[in-house]
Design a protein around this motif. Structure first.
Motif, PDB file in Angstrom:
ATOM      1  N   LEU A  44       0.826  -1.207   0.000  1.00 62.15           N
ATOM      2  CA  LEU A  44       0.000   0.000   0.000  1.00 62.15           C
ATOM      3  C   LEU A  44       0.859   1.255   0.000  1.00 62.15           C
ATOM      4  O   LEU A  44       0.583   2.210  -0.728  1.00 62.15           O
ATOM      5  CB  LEU A  44      -0.934  -0.017   1.215  1.00 62.15           C
ATOM      6  CG  LEU A  44      -2.118  -0.989   1.120  1.00 62.15           C
ATOM      7  CD1 LEU A  44      -2.802  -1.132   2.474  1.00 62.15           C
ATOM      8  CD2 LEU A  44      -3.121  -0.527   0.063  1.00 62.15           C
ATOM      9  N   ASN A  45       1.893   1.248   0.807  1.00 64.55           N
ATOM     10  CA  ASN A  45       2.761   2.416   0.872  1.00 64.55           C
ATOM     11  C   ASN A  45       3.455   2.671  -0.470  1.00 64.55           C
ATOM     12  O   ASN A  45       3.585   3.827  -0.907  1.00 64.55           O
ATOM     13  CB  ASN A  45       3.802   2.237   1.975  1.00 64.55           C
ATOM     14  CG  ASN A  45       4.566   3.518   2.257  1.00 64.55           C
ATOM     15  OD1 ASN A  45       3.996   4.485   2.752  1.00 64.55           O
ATOM     16  ND2 ASN A  45       5.853   3.526   1.930  1.00 64.55           N
ATOM     17  N   LYS A  49       3.605   5.203  -9.699  1.00 63.36           N
ATOM     18  CA  LYS A  49       2.295   4.642  -9.357  1.00 63.36           C
ATOM     19  C   LYS A  49       1.266   5.764  -9.206  1.00 63.36           C
ATOM     20  O   LYS A  49       1.586   6.941  -9.113  1.00 63.36           O
ATOM     21  CB  LYS A  49       2.393   3.836  -8.060  1.00 63.36           C
ATOM     22  CG  LYS A  49       3.446   2.737  -8.108  1.00 63.36           C
ATOM     23  CD  LYS A  49       3.158   1.708  -9.182  1.00 63.36           C
ATOM     24  CE  LYS A  49       4.119   0.536  -9.107  1.00 63.36           C
ATOM     25  NZ  LYS A  49       5.483   0.887  -9.462  1.00 63.36           N
ATOM     26  N   VAL A  81      -3.021  -5.930  -5.096  1.00 65.01           N
ATOM     27  CA  VAL A  81      -2.337  -4.732  -5.583  1.00 65.01           C
ATOM     28  C   VAL A  81      -1.195  -5.188  -6.475  1.00 65.01           C
ATOM     29  O   VAL A  81      -0.295  -5.900  -6.020  1.00 65.01           O
ATOM     30  CB  VAL A  81      -1.816  -3.872  -4.421  1.00 65.01           C
ATOM     31  CG1 VAL A  81      -0.967  -2.713  -4.955  1.00 65.01           C
ATOM     32  CG2 VAL A  81      -2.971  -3.326  -3.597  1.00 65.01           C
ATOM     33  N   LEU A  87       2.289   1.999  -3.347  1.00 64.49           N
ATOM     34  CA  LEU A  87       1.258   2.568  -4.217  1.00 64.49           C
ATOM     35  C   LEU A  87       1.102   4.064  -3.961  1.00 64.49           C
ATOM     36  O   LEU A  87       0.847   4.849  -4.880  1.00 64.49           O
ATOM     37  CB  LEU A  87      -0.064   1.843  -3.959  1.00 64.49           C
ATOM     38  CG  LEU A  87      -1.186   2.002  -4.977  1.00 64.49           C
ATOM     39  CD1 LEU A  87      -0.772   1.466  -6.338  1.00 64.49           C
ATOM     40  CD2 LEU A  87      -2.432   1.270  -4.485  1.00 64.49           C
ATOM     41  N   LYS A  88       1.301   4.442  -2.727  1.00 60.60           N
ATOM     42  CA  LYS A  88       1.113   5.846  -2.345  1.00 60.60           C
ATOM     43  C   LYS A  88       2.297   6.732  -2.736  1.00 60.60           C
ATOM     44  O   LYS A  88       2.111   7.854  -3.237  1.00 60.60           O
ATOM     45  CB  LYS A  88       0.883   5.935  -0.832  1.00 60.60           C
ATOM     46  CG  LYS A  88       0.759   7.346  -0.300  1.00 60.60           C
ATOM     47  CD  LYS A  88       0.595   7.330   1.216  1.00 60.60           C
ATOM     48  CE  LYS A  88       0.517   8.742   1.773  1.00 60.60           C
ATOM     49  NZ  LYS A  88       0.397   8.742   3.249  1.00 60.60           N
ATOM     50  N   ASN A 136      -4.987   5.671  -6.602  1.00 62.49           N
ATOM     51  CA  ASN A 136      -5.420   4.300  -6.375  1.00 62.49           C
ATOM     52  C   ASN A 136      -5.300   3.917  -4.903  1.00 62.49           C
ATOM     53  O   ASN A 136      -6.138   3.197  -4.357  1.00 62.49           O
ATOM     54  CB  ASN A 136      -4.591   3.331  -7.219  1.00 62.49           C
ATOM     55  CG  ASN A 136      -4.954   3.390  -8.689  1.00 62.49           C
ATOM     56  OD1 ASN A 136      -5.842   4.136  -9.081  1.00 62.49           O
ATOM     57  ND2 ASN A 136      -4.267   2.609  -9.500  1.00 62.49           N
ATOM     58  N   TYR A 137      -4.237   4.403  -4.276  1.00 64.40           N
ATOM     59  CA  TYR A 137      -4.050   4.145  -2.838  1.00 64.40           C
ATOM     60  C   TYR A 137      -5.244   4.663  -2.052  1.00 64.40           C
ATOM     61  O   TYR A 137      -5.834   3.939  -1.236  1.00 64.40           O
ATOM     62  CB  TYR A 137      -2.762   4.814  -2.368  1.00 64.40           C
ATOM     63  CG  TYR A 137      -2.558   4.810  -0.872  1.00 64.40           C
ATOM     64  CD1 TYR A 137      -2.051   3.692  -0.219  1.00 64.40           C
ATOM     65  CD2 TYR A 137      -2.858   5.940  -0.099  1.00 64.40           C
ATOM     66  CE1 TYR A 137      -1.851   3.690   1.161  1.00 64.40           C
ATOM     67  CE2 TYR A 137      -2.659   5.947   1.274  1.00 64.40           C
ATOM     68  CZ  TYR A 137      -2.157   4.821   1.897  1.00 64.40           C
ATOM     69  OH  TYR A 137      -1.964   4.832   3.259  1.00 64.40           O
ATOM     70  N   TRP A 138      -5.604   5.910  -2.302  1.00 60.18           N
ATOM     71  CA  TRP A 138      -6.715   6.491  -1.545  1.00 60.18           C
ATOM     72  C   TRP A 138      -8.056   5.883  -1.934  1.00 60.18           C
ATOM     73  O   TRP A 138      -8.972   5.794  -1.117  1.00 60.18           O
ATOM     74  CB  TRP A 138      -6.727   8.007  -1.698  1.00 60.18           C
ATOM     75  CG  TRP A 138      -5.628   8.629  -0.905  1.00 60.18           C
ATOM     76  CD1 TRP A 138      -4.478   9.190  -1.367  1.00 60.18           C
ATOM     77  CD2 TRP A 138      -5.555   8.706   0.525  1.00 60.18           C
ATOM     78  NE1 TRP A 138      -3.691   9.620  -0.320  1.00 60.18           N
ATOM     79  CE2 TRP A 138      -4.322   9.335   0.850  1.00 60.18           C
ATOM     80  CE3 TRP A 138      -6.389   8.300   1.566  1.00 60.18           C
ATOM     81  CZ2 TRP A 138      -3.930   9.579   2.166  1.00 60.18           C
ATOM     82  CZ3 TRP A 138      -6.011   8.532   2.879  1.00 60.18           C
ATOM     83  CH2 TRP A 138      -4.795   9.169   3.170  1.00 60.18           C
ATOM     84  N   SER A 197      -1.077   7.468  -6.857  1.00 62.59           N
ATOM     85  CA  SER A 197      -1.452   7.574  -5.447  1.00 62.59           C
ATOM     86  C   SER A 197      -2.967   7.666  -5.283  1.00 62.59           C
ATOM     87  O   SER A 197      -3.494   7.370  -4.214  1.00 62.59           O
ATOM     88  CB  SER A 197      -0.772   8.781  -4.801  1.00 62.59           C
ATOM     89  OG  SER A 197      -1.209   9.996  -5.396  1.00 62.59           O
ATOM     90  N   VAL A 246       0.451   3.848   7.083  1.00 63.21           N
ATOM     91  CA  VAL A 246      -0.801   3.353   6.509  1.00 63.21           C
ATOM     92  C   VAL A 246      -1.901   3.316   7.569  1.00 63.21           C
ATOM     93  O   VAL A 246      -3.054   3.679   7.288  1.00 63.21           O
ATOM     94  CB  VAL A 246      -0.594   1.968   5.874  1.00 63.21           C
ATOM     95  CG1 VAL A 246      -1.930   1.356   5.441  1.00 63.21           C
ATOM     96  CG2 VAL A 246       0.346   2.059   4.679  1.00 63.21           C
TER      97      VAL A 246
END
Length: 529
Positions: free
Chosen positions: A82-83, A91, A390, A85-86, A95-97, A93, A162
């Motif tokens: 996840l991190n 990448k 992910v 992705l952020k 998508n992370y949110w 970000s 996260v």
């Protein structure tokens, strides 16, 4: 005469307010995936008539456990993916949110699941990513029983980052800590992998666990509960595990309870066992017999035994809390068969057998069930599947573990900011097709308490004729509530719906009342699959 008019108006007002506008659905063919159904007009409750082929009877006079929420574990590996992705420029970000919001937003009107419970390893697990000291505890200095070298920051910083992002979306999320192993020097293996806990450290280990709670609190992450040991009957030399007897765990729990109380942390719950259903009547019962005052209750996993085993613990200690904290999907399984099993055994089955929570293992992993701790044989074969996948290119997808869980989670989220979560209430299913539906029911009270309560049901229709001709069959059901009746046709899949009614109202017709000691209806195997 005036009294009769007032009573009639009150009855008309009650019936008018009992309308179903909110329906969320997951269908066997994936045409709906935790989708809100647009309603041109409400489904009204009215005077009861003949029952349909299935008859769902909701009894809000029968109250069971409060529900703390649904969720998964934020392992080191999940947090890393996840991190990445952020923060990585390549990448998205956004998508992370999207993931964080869709999973955890508790806003009543949002298109989100409202997951509200996160389990976090204390130190390494079988899902600690490579590229770091993977077999770590929070104090790896041998013999340091004063824990002068304890360091909460041995947990990767992205775990805390996260968690804080999840909390920014859902400030009601509950954090539950659990070690996969004590520091290796506290075991006869001398390493985090496998081995047995050494009894000489029974009096010192509680301070290590206390410092873990304090460390999270100091990071701005309040701790709701802590377990003593993940799977204390499991020793595996390929990843962090530890065998621990019920006697030792009970003594550690008692020591930790005392330390938490004396350090201003009396609200933090201590949870025991954290292992499979099959020994529910032995190990956790022994914990309560020896040190019951230290433990809020016991937690269960799905990898051995059946959900009905939870009854052995609950029947022995009905005032102790039950938690369901781990199960995992595996790659290559059948999507719809998984949905049926999860609903029957976990999101309905475990809850109807008094669990306050429903969790899966990893929150996210990649498409191969990685990254795992190097060398581990955990999740062998096809590999473990998380709530969401992910991918390395920044894309993501949700799995059947998430979609089925979301249907249950949506039923119990608060209606109001700061309001309570749902509480399980009585429900039964009658009619000629009663076997075709698995149902749970909840009340969510309001803030302020003068507002109308939310009453919700989660319904699995598993009438698919899977064992013969495969003929998914919708089931029309009547829904009975306080002497009133509504009708809805449930497609094959999972449907969550709710309505609002006064906190107290006209008592249900006597034929719908049933004793509060009623056992759950059959949750064994879908008779058509």
């Amino acid at each position: 005469m005036l009294l009769r008019v007032v009573s009639l108006l009150a009855l008309l007002h009650l019936v008018f307010c009992q309308q179903i506008w909110d329906v969320w659905q997951l269908t066997w063919d994936r045409s709906r995936l935790f989708s809100r159904i647009s309603m041109a007009s409400p489904i009204n409750f009215g005077n009861p008539g003949s029952i349909a082929s299935a008859d769902i009877v909701v009894n809000d006079g029968q109250l069971f456990q409060d529900i703390d929420g649904f969720g998964a574990s934020l392992s080191d590996s999940s947090a890393l993916l996840l991190n990445n992705l952020k923060v990585r420029p390549s990448k998205n970000s956004g998508n992370y949110w999207s993931i964080i919001n869709y999973m955890f937003s508790i806003n009543y009107d949002s298109d989100a699941a409202g997951l509200s419970y996160v389990r976090v390893p204390i130190g390494a697990s079988d899902f600690s990513a490579s590229g770091m000291s993977v077999l770590y505890s929070l104090d790896d200095t041998a013999g340091d029983t004063s824990f002068n070298n304890f360091n909460i920051n041995r947990i990767p910083s992205y775990v805390f980052s996260v968690l804080k992002d999840i909390m920014s979306v859902n400030n009601r999320v509950k954090i539950h800590l659990v070690p996969w192993s004590p520091p290796g020097w506290m075991k006869d293996s001398g390493t985090m992998n496998g081995g047995n806990f050494l009894s000489q450290y029974t009096s010192s280990y509680p301070r290590y666990l206390l410092k873990a709670v304090q460390g999270f609190q100091n990071q701005g992450i309040p701790v709701y509960a802590i377990s003593i040991q993940n799977e204390p009957q499991n020793s595996n030399p390929t990843y962090p595990t530890c065998k621990m007897t019920a006697t030792i765990e009970g003594q550690i729990g008692a020591g930790l309870r005392s330390l938490l109380n004396s350090n201003g942390l009396s609200a933090v719950k201590v949870v025991g066992y954290e292992h499979n259903w099959d020994n529910a009547g032995s190990y956790p019962v022994q914990l309560m017999q020896s040190n019951g005052s230290a433990f809020a209750g016991a937690a269960f996993h799905c990898y051995g035994g059946s959900v009905s085993n939870q009854d052995a613990f609950h029947n022995a200690y009905p005032n102790k809390e039950v938690y369901f904290t781990e199960c995992s999907g595996t790659f290559g399984s059948d999507w719809w068969s998984d949905i049926k099993w999860y609903m029957d055994n976990l999101w309905i089955g475990s809850i109807e057998r008094f669990s306050r929570i429903g969790l899966m293992w990893n929150l996210v992993l990649d498409g191969n069930g990685n990254p795992k701790t190097p060398g581990t044989n955990s999740c062998g074969g096809p590999g473990c599947r998380a709530l969401a996948t992910v991918n390395s290119d920044g894309s993501f997808s949700y799995n059947q573990e998430f979609y089925s869980m979301a249907q249950a989670s949506k039923a119990i989220i608060p209606k109001d900011p700061g309001g309570p979560f749902g509480q399980r209430i009585g429900v039964s299913v009658g009619g000629s097709l009663n076997w075709a539906l698995r149902v749970s029911a909840f009340v969510t009270r309001r803030n302020p308490s003068t507002e109308y309560n939310k009453y919700a049901i989660v319904v699995l229709n598993w009438y698919d004729n899977a064992s013969s001709s495969w003929n998914p069959t919708p089931v029309t059901a009547t829904i009975e509530f306080r002497g009133q009746q509504a009708t809805y046709t449930f497609p094959v899949g999972v449907t969550t719906l709710w309505w609002f009614a006064p906190a107290s109202g006209f008592a249900a017709d006597s034929k719908f009342n049933f004793n509060s000691t009623t056992t759950p209806f059959n949750s064994t195997t879908n008779p058509t699959s």
